[in-house]
Design a protein around this motif. Structure first.
Motif, PDB file in Angstrom:
ATOM      1  N   TYR A  77       0.838  -1.197   0.000  1.00 35.83           N
ATOM      2  CA  TYR A  77       0.000   0.000   0.000  1.00 35.83           C
ATOM      3  C   TYR A  77       0.873   1.247   0.000  1.00 35.83           C
ATOM      4  CZ  TYR A  77      -3.578  -3.285   1.731  1.00 35.83           C
ATOM      5  OH  TYR A  77      -4.430  -4.325   1.875  1.00 35.83           O
ATOM      6  N   ARG A  78       0.335   2.273  -0.507  1.00 33.50           N
ATOM      7  CA  ARG A  78       1.099   3.521  -0.524  1.00 33.50           C
ATOM      8  C   ARG A  78       1.398   3.991   0.902  1.00 33.50           C
ATOM      9  NH1 ARG A  78       2.372   7.210  -4.232  1.00 33.50           N
ATOM     10  NH2 ARG A  78       0.872   6.645  -5.837  1.00 33.50           N
ATOM     11  N   THR A  79       0.462   3.757   1.792  1.00 38.05           N
ATOM     12  CA  THR A  79       0.682   4.202   3.174  1.00 38.05           C
ATOM     13  C   THR A  79       1.927   3.548   3.773  1.00 38.05           C
ATOM     14  OG1 THR A  79      -0.848   2.453   3.804  1.00 38.05           O
ATOM     15  CG2 THR A  79      -1.701   4.705   3.782  1.00 38.05           C
ATOM     16  N   ASP A  80       2.097   2.288   3.509  1.00 36.06           N
ATOM     17  CA  ASP A  80       3.256   1.591   4.067  1.00 36.06           C
ATOM     18  C   ASP A  80       4.531   2.040   3.387  1.00 36.06           C
ATOM     19  OD1 ASP A  80       2.020  -0.438   5.971  1.00 36.06           O
ATOM     20  OD2 ASP A  80       0.838  -0.740   4.133  1.00 36.06           O
ATOM     21  N   ALA A  81       4.441   2.187   2.092  1.00 36.97           N
ATOM     22  CA  ALA A  81       5.623   2.633   1.365  1.00 36.97           C
ATOM     23  C   ALA A  81       6.114   3.965   1.913  1.00 36.97           C
ATOM     24  CB  ALA A  81       5.305   2.758  -0.119  1.00 36.97           C
ATOM     25  N   ALA A  82       5.167   4.803   2.309  1.00 34.58           N
ATOM     26  CA  ALA A  82       5.516   6.141   2.769  1.00 34.58           C
ATOM     27  C   ALA A  82       6.329   6.116   4.059  1.00 34.58           C
ATOM     28  CB  ALA A  82       4.241   6.964   2.996  1.00 34.58           C
ATOM     29  N   ILE A  83       6.117   5.121   4.882  1.00 36.17           N
ATOM     30  CA  ILE A  83       6.781   5.172   6.175  1.00 36.17           C
ATOM     31  C   ILE A  83       8.060   4.361   6.226  1.00 36.17           C
ATOM     32  CG2 ILE A  83       4.662   5.635   7.474  1.00 36.17           C
ATOM     33  CD1 ILE A  83       4.541   2.685   8.137  1.00 36.17           C
ATOM     34  N   ASP A  84       8.404   3.714   5.138  1.00 31.92           N
ATOM     35  CA  ASP A  84       9.657   2.956   5.182  1.00 31.92           C
ATOM     36  C   ASP A  84      10.715   3.665   4.375  1.00 31.92           C
ATOM     37  OD1 ASP A  84      11.767   1.158   4.953  1.00 31.92           O
ATOM     38  OD2 ASP A  84      10.418  -0.582   5.061  1.00 31.92           O
ATOM     39  N   PRO A  85      11.706   4.225   5.051  1.00 25.87           N
ATOM     40  CA  PRO A  85      12.729   5.000   4.330  1.00 25.87           C
ATOM     41  C   PRO A  85      13.609   4.139   3.433  1.00 25.87           C
ATOM     42  CG  PRO A  85      13.361   4.731   6.636  1.00 25.87           C
ATOM     43  CD  PRO A  85      11.984   4.136   6.502  1.00 25.87           C
ATOM     44  N   GLY A  86      13.527   2.830   3.558  1.00 29.63           N
ATOM     45  CA  GLY A  86      14.391   1.947   2.764  1.00 29.63           C
ATOM     46  C   GLY A  86      13.856   1.652   1.381  1.00 29.63           C
ATOM     47  N   VAL A  87      12.663   2.126   1.125  1.00 30.29           N
ATOM     48  CA  VAL A  87      12.091   1.809  -0.187  1.00 30.29           C
ATOM     49  C   VAL A  87      11.654   3.085  -0.895  1.00 30.29           C
ATOM     50  CG1 VAL A  87      11.229  -0.404   0.659  1.00 30.29           C
ATOM     51  CG2 VAL A  87       9.716   1.589   0.637  1.00 30.29           C
ATOM     52  N   GLU A  88      11.529   2.985  -2.153  1.00 29.54           N
ATOM     53  CA  GLU A  88      10.884   4.086  -2.864  1.00 29.54           C
ATOM     54  C   GLU A  88       9.834   3.544  -3.824  1.00 29.54           C
ATOM     55  OE1 GLU A  88      13.892   5.745  -5.928  1.00 29.54           O
ATOM     56  OE2 GLU A  88      15.030   5.341  -4.089  1.00 29.54           O
ATOM     57  N   VAL A  89       8.821   4.363  -4.008  1.00 28.52           N
ATOM     58  CA  VAL A  89       7.729   3.947  -4.888  1.00 28.52           C
ATOM     59  C   VAL A  89       8.199   4.109  -6.319  1.00 28.52           C
ATOM     60  CG1 VAL A  89       5.378   4.431  -5.618  1.00 28.52           C
ATOM     61  CG2 VAL A  89       6.015   4.631  -3.190  1.00 28.52           C
ATOM     62  N   ALA A  90       8.220   2.999  -7.047  1.00 21.48           N
ATOM     63  CA  ALA A  90       8.713   3.046  -8.415  1.00 21.48           C
ATOM     64  C   ALA A  90       7.577   3.183  -9.413  1.00 21.48           C
ATOM     65  CB  ALA A  90       9.529   1.790  -8.723  1.00 21.48           C
ATOM     66  N   ALA A  91       6.400   2.742  -8.994  1.00 22.33           N
ATOM     67  CA  ALA A  91       5.250   2.843  -9.889  1.00 22.33           C
ATOM     68  C   ALA A  91       3.991   2.628  -9.093  1.00 22.33           C
ATOM     69  CB  ALA A  91       5.348   1.800 -10.999  1.00 22.33           C
ATOM     70  N   ALA A  92       2.879   3.122  -9.622  1.00 20.20           N
ATOM     71  CA  ALA A  92       1.591   2.855  -8.992  1.00 20.20           C
ATOM     72  C   ALA A  92       0.744   2.112 -10.004  1.00 20.20           C
ATOM     73  CB  ALA A  92       0.920   4.158  -8.570  1.00 20.20           C
ATOM     74  N   PHE A  93      -0.049   1.173  -9.512  1.00 20.20           N
ATOM     75  CA  PHE A  93      -0.949   0.465 -10.430  1.00 20.20           C
ATOM     76  C   PHE A  93      -2.044   1.406 -10.874  1.00 20.20           C
ATOM     77  CE2 PHE A  93       0.967  -3.213  -8.387  1.00 20.20           C
ATOM     78  CZ  PHE A  93       1.098  -4.098  -9.446  1.00 20.20           C
ATOM     79  N   PRO A  94      -2.452   1.259 -12.117  1.00 23.05           N
ATOM     80  CA  PRO A  94      -3.596   2.059 -12.553  1.00 23.05           C
ATOM     81  C   PRO A  94      -4.769   1.775 -11.629  1.00 23.05           C
ATOM     82  CG  PRO A  94      -2.678   0.725 -14.355  1.00 23.05           C
ATOM     83  CD  PRO A  94      -1.963   0.340 -13.116  1.00 23.05           C
TER      84      PRO A  94
END
Ligand SMILES: Nc1ncnc2c1ncn2[C@@H]1O[C@H](COP(=O)(O)OP(=O)(O)OP(=O)(O)O)[C@@H](O)[C@H]1O
Ligand SMILES: Nc1ncnc2c1ncn2[C@@H]1O[C@H](COP(=O)(O)OP(=O)(O)OP(=O)(O)O)[C@@H](O)[C@H]1O
Ligand code: MOO
Ligand SMILES: [Mg+2]
Ligand SMILES: [Mg+2]
Lengths: 231, 234, 373, 231, 373
Positions: free
Chosen positions: B167-184
């Motif tokens: 989920y985007r919410t989880d991605a936001a709080i983990d500094p070790g990852v970055e969002v590379a793409a979002a599903f349509p």
């Protein structure tokens, strides 16, 4: 920096209490089961042994779920307890104790049983000739001589109780101050951004507690061994 | 009388903040217990003295509703979320989310971490999305099925897998990852966090906390943690 | 009456034992290592269960396979001094000693703590634990523990094997008192013939799980053909006598029997008491006529009954003295030189110090039987 | 109705394999640790004992996390293993074995240590007078005499290994046919509404396996006890 | 030379022991229960560590606190027959017996499996496990196990306490062979004076953790003041003699010493061999002149040296016979009647069968010392 936040202190104290109560309640039963398994043969012994081990074999979450179904206020046993005595286990520290008591029970039984089996039958025979019946012998010969195993079982169960997660969270949920033991707090911390450091610190606390418990148990075991003449 | 909220683990920080604010406003104490939605639902089924349930997916709320364990009229779709593809920080991988795309090939001999599609909500959404994009068959053998979003996230941030779906919410709080793409958004069913009052709840404050969470003040907090308003029912 | 008849398989070994013995007194089980002695007393104690047979002491049936009686060990109240001492390692010596005692109603306690501790020299050990105790110390404690349980029957498996002569000399009179004053029947295993002779009323010879002979000690011991079983060194005979008078100024007592008088070191029994003497064959000297000017106190007129080889150079001479018998072991050269043969009248000489007095309780069992298998 | 779906059969076999490998690998180390802890004193003994117990104290998920961090391909040890030998533990059945080996290790050590401590020191003394050095004594006297404890430790560890969930799923995740052991399958089933029946059936299978293992261990223990002359 | 000097605290008990003994031969530790005998041999074996002192056998230093030498038990190659047998419960009797044997290089094996098994009568037990074995069986196995380890020194703690007379009689000659032919030094604890006298070259009397007296058996035994320690029953003296001739037709041997000749049951030693006899005080008869027509084979001209009370009615008479000594225990009434007093010439009479022959290895240690503490 403070070592522990109030929430963490609460979790630590709660863990200690939950584990303590669990061991205190489970130990007599474990001794009984170990005695019976270690000294007597009876039909269905293996099945009984299997049931004792069940909580070890099942994933803790399943154990917790079984507890939830049977000991919840809608469950067979839990419902009866609630109706009759007003005792409510679900979502309470007592329930957490029950959960860790159940999961750590097989560990206690195994350790104590080993001790029972190691006791020289000749001593019991001697006690019989001196007029001691089974219960008498149990308390005067077996129990003291199994003390090292009892301690060992208690400490291993205590350690396991301090670390139990799945059964607790499934049965009594994760309520700060009521059922949030250290492992649950650790889990909760991993759910927070940057919670890893907190989780690590809590894990260190767990480890320290366990180490202290071990030291205490080694110390006691040495004393006990001296008392029962093994050293 | 305290309010006891049973909420899906992924809502922890937001719910705690809401509780603090609610207490400052009304003086009422809100306690919360976070675990997997399934565990919480079963606790309610077995007599847990809870007031509010916030589920990570519709299934477990439906489960309770079928058994008349929630106050149906109080049920709301509280929040929504988005499904994103994350990569370890610094990774240059650009996930190919096109229809019939090469995500599986991009994985190489690595795996794709997400929730277990058989039971973890995020996994179910990921499966739906990948099916829609005709990539499921290729990716499925390469899944690393975690038991929660957080566990999947850890696999990505540790670099053990090149790609994760969370989920985007989880991605936001983990500094070790970055969002590379979002599903349509149309590639998967709307992600919905339903909330409801538990049938056995007798605390008046419970309803007002539920209301507070839905209020604009409340929604501001949710937003702060990356949640989006609940999608309109399709 | 101690009445025992058991059959029991122990691995490849089979026990097939039957004997009866006077209830009052000491029954000695005598036999070689591995002959089955411990196995017999284990069955009496109830620690093992015979395949069939019965075990009765007086009116009490402890075991009877036909009647399905098998009294549990702890209900038998049979004291047992084990071959290995089996002290409770977690208890002090005091607690070990008191273990059985505390399980007996106060009214039934006849054997008191203090005297037993004194007798056995355990006073300085009371607060110790068994670990680190010497072999003899352990054995004494085990003995005391069994005694203090106020047993109705006492089993002892080589209780004095690890004791020194001085301690043995102290304990034997005490066992005599148990036997005579407290009327506690005793079944003991021993390899030491002096113990057996001194203490036992009935002797049961066991070989390979079977009874080779049993009966009153005097009868069993007086049979030349059993001396091979009892051990060549210790051959001898047993006389039952009555105290006639004491000579306090010399510290001597005069004992009488139908074959004459014997002067022995003073015996602490009133005139008229029954007394038993074990006279080792090697302590008996044969002369053709009475001698003078010699330190031998006792000369008895005797008739040679039987001669038997006892070794490459020695012979056992069975002598009738009144209605009793003595055995003398002498060299065969002496037999030849003195011209000994059955029927010959001789003088049997015995040193006054050679006696180990053994008092009481023996007269009644003269009618015992000897069983041959 | 078939008793097991193919997926379930796979999970069962995998569980057995994972647990078996874990015990086989863990046992020698556990024996070593138990021997050292049970017979010798050395500085840092308590700390060592504490480390042995650590997996018991920590929630399994944390243990799994620690494994992930250290034994993953990016971890210190795991990275080295991967670079040097191409050994990859994460997402593999071997990794699952490692995870259950670690969590069940303290259980083995405790049981075996109890047995070591119950062995009469006099026998070792006798062996010394007969010329046996420490290693010789270990193999000829201690090891055979600790066999019942070893079996007991192995069986308890096996049971725990069959039930381990948190550490496995965290370290190697849940890959059907590769790392999806029975507990993971059970857990997955409980997470689905209406999955209870499946979960119950899988739990029953777990229980049966454990029961069989127990029967086997009782049987072996009796034989061993006869062999080492305790019966 | 066995040279031992140790000081060791065991709880409240203190061991403070020093003695030397001939390396070739048997050193007997004799003393009451709890006097410290087992503790001494534990220290020799290396199972306990003295606080200070040294333990040397010949050139080998096993322990020396001053030089910080402490050879590990398993390197000492000292065989130990424990007071409790300590068989390995998980091994068959055969494996028990072979345990030590297998740890000795083949070239150094002088004691073979078969003969030991035969001697000890263990053949039928080889496939059994210790559980269920009788006390004597266990002890014999323990003895065999220690022997087969080919020890350079053999420690035995009451090895024959649980053996019957017949078995003892078989084993004693074997121990003599170990001592004499294999030259294995032996240190043994025993409560049985007959064993000690027969086997020992050096005797060490221990009381309360200290040495009360030590030296050649003959010297120690011949001292009247030690008979209290050795046990009143067993007082006696030891003579060292030489085989003069054999009388095969009578199965007798004639032995000579500077006090005269003794005729004894035949001894299996060539003329000229050194031989030792233990003569129990109660086997010696005192007469004022030689007697005729009596089964006593041996008459020695003797002089009364010393009289001592031995009991309420008995006295020990120390007699000089040539350069040696004998002790006679007789009643005090006999002392009075015969008018015995120091200086009086008498005849000492000893029965031919009273002897327990003890051969060899004794002559060399006549220069031993007696230590008083
Ligand atoms: N570790 C110990 N702690 C305390 N006391 C001890 C210890 N070891 C031995 N003793 C005491 O030292 C004394 C001597 O013991 P030891 O076993 O050497 O006697 P022993 O001469 O062999 O006696 P026995 O003939 O009865 O076997 C005993 O009183 C015993 O209780
Ligand atoms: N449970 C058993 N299984 C197999 N054999 C046994 C068992 N118990 C005793 N025996 C055998 O029976 C025989 C008699 O044993 P027991 O202990 O009664 O002998 P004992 O006469 O007391 O000998 P000792 O004087 O040596 O103590 C021995 O050969 C022993 O090995
Ligand atoms: O909060 Mo969840 O149930 O791990 O998606
Ligand atoms: Mg026996
Ligand atoms: Mg001793």
């Amino acid at each position: 920096m403070e070592i522990l936040t109030p929430m963490e202190t609460t979790a630590l104290l709660l863990s200690l209490r939950v584990a303590g109560v669990a061991i205190a309640l489970g130990l007599p039963l474990a001794v009984l089961a170990a005695w019976v398994l270690g000294r007597y043969s009876f039909p269905g012994k293996t099945l009984f042994d299997g049931l004792v081990h069940l909580p070890l074999v099942l994933p803790p979450v399943v154990t917790g779920y079984i507890l939830l179904v049977t000991m919840g206020t809608k469950g067979v046993v839990g419902g009866w307890l609630y109706q009759t005595f007003g005792i409510k286990l679900i979502f309470t520290a007592e329930g957490a104790s029950l959960a860790v008591a159940v999961t750590s029970f097989p560990l206690m039984v195994r350790a104590i049983r080993l001790s029972v089996e190691a006791i020289d039958g000749g001593l019991e025979a001697a006690a019989r000739t001196l007029g001691a019946g089974p219960v008498d012998r149990f308390f005067t010969i077996l129990l003291p001589l199994m003390a090292p195993g009892l301690l060992s079982g208690a400490i291993v169960a205590f350690a396991a109780a301090m670390g139990e997660f799945g059964a607790v969270i499934t049965f009594v949920s994760n309520i700060p101050g009521k059922t949030q033991t250290l492992p649950l707090a650790i889990y909760a911390a991993t759910q927070e951004p940057g919670g890893d450091a907190v989780a690590a610190r809590l894990a260190a606390i767990s480890f320290t507690v366990a180490l202290l418990a071990l030291m205490l148990s080694e110390f006691l075991a040495n004393r006990v061994r001296r008392l029962i003449g093994q050293v | 009388q305290d309010v006891l909220v049973l909420a899906a683990a992924s809502t922890k920080n937001a719910v705690e903040k809401l509780a603090t604010q609610f207490k400052a406003k009304t003086g009422a104490t809100v306690t919360s217990s976070f675990a997997a939605s399934s565990a919480l639902a079963k606790q309610i089924e077995n007599g847990a003295p809870a007031d509010i349930f916030i589920s990570a997916d519709l299934d477990w709320m439906d489960y309770l509703q079928q058994r008349n364990l929630i106050k149906t009229d109080s049920r709301v779709n509280l929040l929504g979320n988005e499904l994103v593809v994350v990569v370890p920080k610094g990774s240059t991988l650009k996930p190919d989310l096109s229809k019939g795309g090469k995500l599986a090939e991009q994985l190489g001999d690595g795996r794709l971490a997400t929730g277990d599609p058989s039971n973890v909500p995020v996994g179910k959404y990921a499966k739906a999305a990948l099916e829609k994009l005709d990539q499921w068959a290729a990716v499925e053998p390469k899944l690393a099925r975690a038991d929660s979003v957080r566990a999947a996230l850890v696999l990505v941030s540790r670099g053990e897998v090149p790609v994760g779906i969370v989920y985007r919410t989880d991605a936001a709080i983990d500094p070790g990852v970055e969002v590379a793409a979002a599903f349509p958004p149309d590639s998967y069913p709307p992600i919905t966090y339903p909330a409801a009052l538990v049938a056995s709840s007798k605390t008046a404050a419970a309803a007002s906390f539920l209301d507070y969470m839905k209020s604009p003040d409340g929604m501001a907090v949710w937003k702060e943690f990356g949640f989006v308003p609940a999608p309109k029912a399709p | 009456m101690l009445d025992l008849q058991i059959r029991q398989s122990l691995g490849a070994f089979t026990l097939d034992i039957a004997f009866t013995a006077e209830e009052r007194g000491v029954t000695a089980l005598f036999g070689r290592s591995g002959s089955g002695k411990t196995s017999v007393i284990n069955a009496i104690a109830g620690l093992t269960r015979p395949d069939e047979g019965h075990i009765r002491v007086g009116d009490t049936v402890f075991f009877d396979s036909a009647r399905h009686v098998d009294v549990p060990v702890e209900k038998r109240r049979i004291g047992y001094v084990f071959q290995d001492s089996r002290l409770f390692p977690h208890m002090t010596v005091r607690s070990n000693l008191e273990y059985g005692l505390r399980r007996v109603p106060a009214a039934e306690r006849r054997i008191a703590f203090g005297p037993v501790v004194d007798l056995l020299g355990l006073g300085h050990l009371l607060d110790r634990r068994p670990r680190g105790l010497s072999g003899g110390e352990r054995q004494r404690i085990a003995f005391g523990r069994a005694l203090l349980a106020q047993p109705r029957l006492l089993l002892m498996d080589e209780p004095m094997a690890s004791l020194d002569a001085a301690r043995k000399a102290e304990i034997m009179p005490y066992i005599e008192r148990l036997r005579d004053e407290m009327n506690i029947p005793i079944v003991m295993v021993s390899h030491a013939l002096d113990e057996v002779v001194r203490l036992a009323t009935t002797m049961v010879l066991i070989a390979e799980g079977r009874v080779r002979g049993s009966g009153p000690v005097g009868t069993v011991m007086g049979r030349l053909d059993l001396s091979a079983v009892t051990g060549a060194q210790d051959a001898g005979a047993v006389l039952d006598l009555t105290v006639e008078t004491h000579i306090p100024e010399d510290g001597l007592s005069v004992l009488a029997f139908d074959g004459g008088r014997l002067t022995v070191p003073q015996i602490d029994r009133p005139p008229g008491s029954a007394v038993r003497l074990h006279i080792h064959a090697r302590d008996v000297i044969v002369a053709l006529q009475p001698l003078a000017g010699v330190s031998l106190r006792n000369a008895l007129t005797a008739t040679v009954i039987e001669l038997a080889e006892a070794g490459p150079s020695s012979a056992d001479v069975r002598l009738a003295v009144g209605g009793s018998f003595l055995i003398a072991r002498i060299t065969r050269a002496a037999v030849r030189e003195l011209g000994l043969m059955p029927g010959r009248e001789v003088v049997a000489l015995v040193k006054g110090v050679a006696f180990e007095p053994h008092s009481g309780g023996a007269v009644s069992d003269r009618h015992g039987r000897v069983v041959d298998v």
